[in-house]
Design a protein around this motif. Structure first.
Motif, PDB file in Angstrom:
ATOM      1  N   GLU A 128       0.832  -1.212   0.000  1.00 31.09           N
ATOM      2  CA  GLU A 128       0.000   0.000   0.000  1.00 31.09           C
ATOM      3  C   GLU A 128       0.866   1.262   0.000  1.00 31.09           C
ATOM      4  N   PHE A 129       1.934   1.239   0.777  1.00 29.26           N
ATOM      5  CA  PHE A 129       2.843   2.395   0.813  1.00 29.26           C
ATOM      6  C   PHE A 129       3.515   2.588  -0.552  1.00 29.26           C
ATOM      7  N   ARG A 130       3.960   1.497  -1.148  1.00 27.50           N
ATOM      8  CA  ARG A 130       4.649   1.616  -2.450  1.00 27.50           C
ATOM      9  C   ARG A 130       3.691   2.095  -3.537  1.00 27.50           C
ATOM     10  N   ARG A 131       2.445   1.624  -3.468  1.00 31.08           N
ATOM     11  CA  ARG A 131       1.451   2.054  -4.458  1.00 31.08           C
ATOM     12  C   ARG A 131       1.136   3.540  -4.322  1.00 31.08           C
ATOM     13  N   ALA A 132       1.383   4.083  -3.125  1.00 36.40           N
ATOM     14  CA  ALA A 132       1.213   5.527  -2.942  1.00 36.40           C
ATOM     15  C   ALA A 132       2.488   6.281  -3.329  1.00 36.40           C
ATOM     16  N   GLY A 133       3.550   5.539  -3.690  1.00 38.82           N
ATOM     17  CA  GLY A 133       4.778   6.181  -4.168  1.00 38.82           C
ATOM     18  C   GLY A 133       5.771   6.529  -3.079  1.00 38.82           C
ATOM     19  N   VAL A 134       5.654   5.902  -1.901  1.00 36.40           N
ATOM     20  CA  VAL A 134       6.496   6.281  -0.769  1.00 36.40           C
ATOM     21  C   VAL A 134       7.990   6.118  -1.059  1.00 36.40           C
ATOM     22  N   ASP A 135       8.350   5.132  -1.905  1.00 37.95           N
ATOM     23  CA  ASP A 135       9.782   4.886  -2.133  1.00 37.95           C
ATOM     24  C   ASP A 135      10.327   5.668  -3.332  1.00 37.95           C
TER      25      ASP A 135
END
Ligand code: ZN
Length: 643
Positions: A128-135
């Motif tokens: 979920e974090f990666r799909r929000a672009g966190v990285d």
């Protein structure tokens, strides 16, 4: 340990202050928990996840009650405060998912020592974090946030353009021959001697269904197909481009692949494969249905070769009426509202081993609402409550206009009881059978929410399964509203006579007619939803015509632009296939039941325990395989379609 108690709802006077206090407390607690995680994280990975799940629980508690009250509370001030609370929760969720420090904390956890569900939670959280672009780097994250904001704006404008673009057709009273009396009474003749018909559904749907005058049907069909055009064309193009860019920025080749990654279908290219598979299965049934329709069309138009949307609704309805002879007025006499609700509770109680106890202490937001505590029936007496349900079934001003299940609280074992509500718009007296089916469908979501609300983590509570699976349990429960033996347990007329089995058989045959045509039409819609997002065609109209020619049984009407009012391009985006996907699974699940013994407690109990109770703790494909003892297949759906 004392079991969790139900949430005490506020009385009308207290509601506004209560919503505000619950919102601010919930958001504050969530922020404090996050701050603690950042500054002083627990050393045990499972404890880190436990704290994060507490954040999820706090946010869901604010989001759920505000979602319910913004749609159901009779007080406008409470509805407005609830809408504001929903926006605040959404903002905080987005902010947290782009929080690099939090992400680094989760990414640094060693999953090796975690039990399976906790490891699953970690994996889903990172996703979920990666799909929000966190990285991503800061510029990319800023662009992603910009795209999200703009797409939300486009989606709202796109819907508004459809909603506000009400077109009209003028007809003489003679041209409205065929319309029901109550419709005509509600549409008086104007001073110019003409009746105005709008493209709003309560006007246009009956006209397309019943009006004998082919020209009026054509005019209203074209007016309906033109809503939102041309205003929505540039908006859609921008929307497809932005979604594509978003998907690329977070590492996917196209939007459909990004969207499919968290669904049961998994891969974007699996969507057109699914569409073609259904289209092929529906080829024979479509030809069979079309032959029947065309035979009737040719009685009026001997030279007709193919029909379009201006005639299909009318002739399909005519065939149903002439060949299946269902008197809908007679049908209604067997479905008085109170008996239907009691019947629904008795039927589902018997199926799933439950008892619904009126919740005397529940505070209700409106006098129409009823509340029940759901208890399991056990050999040694009934067990502790499994959750609380609220039924809010009649229309009123300011209330939600459709039918849906809403969550009050997510259920977490030993922590919080699951509670949910149905918001519907049924009549208080006799009900249409369609509405009875809808009630069973929505109650299926409510049962899933309650029975699946005893897992260890908020993230997996209740209906937290893949979005293309979530309709399947409800679509399956509809079958019980079509079974004569089941209906006869509660559907009785004012003399107490149960609905005749022959009448139910005729209702089923009438409902079944046209399913080949409908399946192909649905695949046309699904193909527009997928290919418009994937190809982003320069000429939307030209591509629509091609796809219509490929999948739809209905001829394209020159000069029309259906996609401009295809509202699901907003919410469903590239995934309009999901409703049909769920139906395929629902038919497969139902194949395990004996149609001659719909109350078989053994099968229903296994289904309850292997599909509903686990909530989102496993992939839906595994839940289905656990129940069926094999992977899901298309066979049951294809057989039903061909029947
Ligand atoms: Zn549903």
């Amino acid at each position: 340990m004392t079991p969790p108690a139900p949430l005490l709802l506020p009385t009308s006077d207290e509601a506004l202050a209560w919503v505000r206090a619950r919102t601010s407390t919930g958001l504050t607690v969530a922020r404090d928990l996050v701050a603690g995680l950042r500054s002083d994280p627990p050393s045990e990975p499972e404890e880190v996840l436990r704290r994060w799940d507490e954040v999820t629980l706090e946010l869901s508690n604010v989001g759920a009650i505000s979602g319910l009250f913004s749609n159901a509370h009779p007080d406008l001030a409470v509805r407005t405060a609830s809408e504001e609370a929903e926006i605040d929760v959404d903002k905080l969720v987005t902010e947290l998912r782009q929080d690099r420090a939090l992400y680094d904390l989760f990414a640094g956890l060693d999953p090796a020592g975690l039990e399976a569900t906790a490891a699953r939670l970690l994996e889903k959280t990172l996703e979920e974090f990666r799909r929000a672009g966190v990285d991503q780097d800061e510029a990319t994250r800023a662009r992603l946030a910009e795209i999200s904001e703009r797409t939300t704006g486009i989606d709202q404008e796109f819907s508004r353009n459809i909603r506000d673009d009400v077109r009209t057709v003028q007809a003489t009273p003679d041209q409205l021959d065929g319309m029901p009396e109550d419709w005509l009474a509600a549409h008086p003749v104007g001073e110019d001697g003409l009746v105005t018909v709008t493209t709003d559904y309560p006007d246009s749907v009956p006209v397309r269904m019943f009006v004998k005058d082919a020209d009026i049907r054509r005019q209203i069909t074209i007016a309906s197909l033109e809503r939102g055009y041309p205003a929505n064309e540039p908006l859609l193009k921008e929307l497809f481009d932005l979604r594509h860019e978003y998907a690329n920025l977070v590492g996917y080749s196209d939007w459909a692949s990004y969207d499919a990654a968290v669904k049961m279908i998994e891969k974007g290219p699996a969507i057109p494969e699914f569409i073609d598979r259904i289209a092929q299965a529906a080829q024979g049934p479509m030809e069979r249905d079309l032959a029947v329709v065309m035979e009737r069309v040719r009685e009026d138009m001997p030279d007709a070769e193919r029909i379009d949307a201006a005639d299909s609704t009318y002739y399909e309805e005519l065939v149903r009426k002439e060949q299946h002879d269902v008197d809908s007025h007679l049908v209604r006499t067997y479905f008085s509202h109170d008996k239907v609700v009691q019947g629904l509770l008795d039927v589902t109680g018997r199926l799933f081993g439950l008892r619904y106890e009126p919740a005397e202490d529940a505070v209700l937001w409106h006098q129409d609402v009823t509340a029940y505590d759901v208890h399991p029936i056990a050999a040694d007496g009934d067990g502790e409550s499994l959750g609380r349900i609220y039924l809010d079934l009649h229309p009123r001003e300011g209330k939600y206009k459709h039918a849906a299940q809403f969550t009050l609280t997510e259920g977490v074992a030993g922590r919080q009881l699951p509670e949910g509500a149905l918001l519907c718009n049924f009549s208080r007296g006799l009900m249409e059978h369609d509405h009875v089916v809808t009630l069973f469908h929505e109650f299926g979501h409510l049962l899933h929410h309650v029975l699946g609300g005893h897992v260890a983590w908020t993230r997996f509570a209740g209906v937290a399964t893949e979005w293309d699976f979530v309709e399947a349990p409800s679509q399956m429960l509809e079958e019980w509203a079509w079974d004569a033996d089941v209906l006869q347990t509660f559907a009785t007329n004012s003399d107490g006579d149960p609905i005749p089995a022959e009448l139910v058989a005729k209702m089923r045959a009438a409902d079944d007619f046209g399913k080949g045509i409908q399946a192909r039409q649905q695949m046309f819609y699904a193909s527009v939803s997928y290919w418009f997002h994937t190809e982003r065609p320069a000429d939307l109209t030209a591509r629509q015509i091609e796809l219509q020619e490929q999948y739809s049984p209905l001829r394209y009407i020159d000069g029309t632009h259906f996609y401009a009012n295809f509202g699901h391009l907003g919410g469903y985006s590239s995934a309009y296939y999901t409703y049909m996907w769920s139906l395929v699974i629902a038919k497969d699940l139902f194949s395990a039941f004996d149609e001659d013994d719909m109350f078989d407690g053994e099968v229903a109990g296994r289904y309850r325990d292997s599909v509903l109770v686990p909530g989102g703790t496993k992939d839906a494909a595994d839940l289905v395989a656990d129940f069926l003892g094999r992977p899901y297949t298309f066979d049951a759906y294809a057989q039903w379609l061909a029947r």
